[in-house]
Design a protein around this motif. Sequence first.
Motif, PDB file in Angstrom:
ATOM      1  N   LEU A  24       0.815  -1.209   0.000  1.00 27.86           N
ATOM      2  CA  LEU A  24       0.000   0.000   0.000  1.00 27.86           C
ATOM      3  C   LEU A  24       0.851   1.262   0.000  1.00 27.86           C
ATOM      4  CD1 LEU A  24      -2.954  -0.777   2.451  1.00 27.86           C
ATOM      5  CD2 LEU A  24      -2.998  -0.675  -0.045  1.00 27.86           C
ATOM      6  N   GLY A  25       2.032   1.171   0.604  1.00 22.40           N
ATOM      7  CA  GLY A  25       2.926   2.316   0.642  1.00 22.40           C
ATOM      8  C   GLY A  25       3.748   2.492  -0.615  1.00 22.40           C
ATOM      9  N   GLY A  26       3.543   1.620  -1.604  1.00 26.91           N
ATOM     10  CA  GLY A  26       4.282   1.729  -2.857  1.00 26.91           C
ATOM     11  C   GLY A  26       5.606   0.987  -2.862  1.00 26.91           C
ATOM     12  N   HIS A  27       5.927   0.292  -1.755  1.00 29.18           N
ATOM     13  CA  HIS A  27       7.193  -0.446  -1.677  1.00 29.18           C
ATOM     14  C   HIS A  27       6.951  -1.881  -2.145  1.00 29.18           C
ATOM     15  CE1 HIS A  27       8.736   3.015   0.437  1.00 29.18           C
ATOM     16  NE2 HIS A  27       7.762   2.920   1.317  1.00 29.18           N
ATOM     17  N   VAL A  28       6.660  -2.015  -3.423  1.00 30.96           N
ATOM     18  CA  VAL A  28       6.225  -3.295  -3.973  1.00 30.96           C
ATOM     19  C   VAL A  28       7.329  -4.346  -3.893  1.00 30.96           C
ATOM     20  CG1 VAL A  28       5.314  -4.437  -6.029  1.00 30.96           C
ATOM     21  CG2 VAL A  28       4.642  -2.085  -5.500  1.00 30.96           C
ATOM     22  N   GLU A  29       8.533  -3.974  -4.283  1.00 25.14           N
ATOM     23  CA  GLU A  29       9.636  -4.932  -4.258  1.00 25.14           C
ATOM     24  C   GLU A  29       9.917  -5.407  -2.844  1.00 25.14           C
ATOM     25  OE1 GLU A  29      12.826  -4.089  -7.595  1.00 25.14           O
ATOM     26  OE2 GLU A  29      12.157  -2.184  -6.728  1.00 25.14           O
ATOM     27  N   ASP A  30       9.825  -4.501  -1.874  1.00 27.00           N
ATOM     28  CA  ASP A  30      10.049  -4.886  -0.480  1.00 27.00           C
ATOM     29  C   ASP A  30       8.994  -5.890  -0.022  1.00 27.00           C
ATOM     30  OD1 ASP A  30      12.180  -3.163  -0.398  1.00 27.00           O
ATOM     31  OD2 ASP A  30      11.103  -1.556   0.645  1.00 27.00           O
ATOM     32  N   ALA A  31       7.751  -5.653  -0.416  1.00 26.29           N
ATOM     33  CA  ALA A  31       6.677  -6.568  -0.041  1.00 26.29           C
ATOM     34  C   ALA A  31       6.928  -7.956  -0.608  1.00 26.29           C
ATOM     35  CB  ALA A  31       5.336  -6.025  -0.528  1.00 26.29           C
TER      36      ALA A  31
END
Length: 312
Positions: A256-263
């Motif tokens: 949701l925070g835009g940190h897709v790769e981290d997720a």
Amino acid sequence: MTQRPFSRPGAIDLSALKRPAAPAPSAGAPGGADGAGGSAYAVDVTEQNFQAVIEGSMTAPVLLVFYSRTRMPESGQLAEDLETLSGEFEGRFLVGLVDIDSSPQIAQAMQIPSIPLVVAVLDGRPVPLMQDVLPIEELRTALTSVVQQFTAQGVTGRHQPRQGAVPEAEGDEPVVDPRYAPAQDALGEGDIDTAVAEYQKLVDANPADVEAVAGLAMAKVLQRTTGVDLNEARAAAAADPEDVSAQTLVADLDLLGGHVEDAFARLVEVVRRTSGEDRTRARDHLLGLFAAVGNEDELVLAGRRALASALF
């Protein structure tokens, strides 16, 4: 993606541009980032069609890029790259190319402080996205994050492809599929449970409906994270790396925070170091996040490769 406070928030003032409509330039007329415009989802914005372009944001986002080749050549490159990438997102947004030298009144009406500037317009209201020139790969990642934010807010309308650089007849309106209206309306009202139920109906009726599957996946992310304190969730995940529920919750928050790769990376690591039921839960959760982002997205493709490596 660089984000900075927008000095003049609020609805766009179109009063300076209200005038009788003028004949639209031909599709081959010079203008925009590359003459006639090389994408079906990009349009050269002029004083004559500016209001029509902004009105298109009532049902699907418009990204306005303000540039000048004479004053800042690299801003022209940003405009070209946005035009190129717009086709990859197949109408999730329309890129409006604003040459401030050719259309100074638009820059005045928008009170543009500097170039380059990219502004997202939704429902006629501007929100700044970036003021820097990014390499095209970084720009693609930034736009992916922007589209994910739109989806999380229930904005899933699309623009029709345009054959020329200028909007044509009144019939050339953004497409809004009425099937998704109940779910989108529920999201707009903050009723996430209803949105999940509405998207679930669509998926049950047609499991191949990619938009419904993505909408359901994202609505479930919102449902799982409602009322969650980010700092507390991160602390719990850090304190117990083996707690699959804690790890999946932080992955949701990262998405949701835009940190897709981290997720994706977080859950791939959970899959790598677990087995049995825990591994299955982490894998299934990750597949749900892939669906929320879109299975054709480059980050998802990379995530799938990483997941395959972790599994086998």
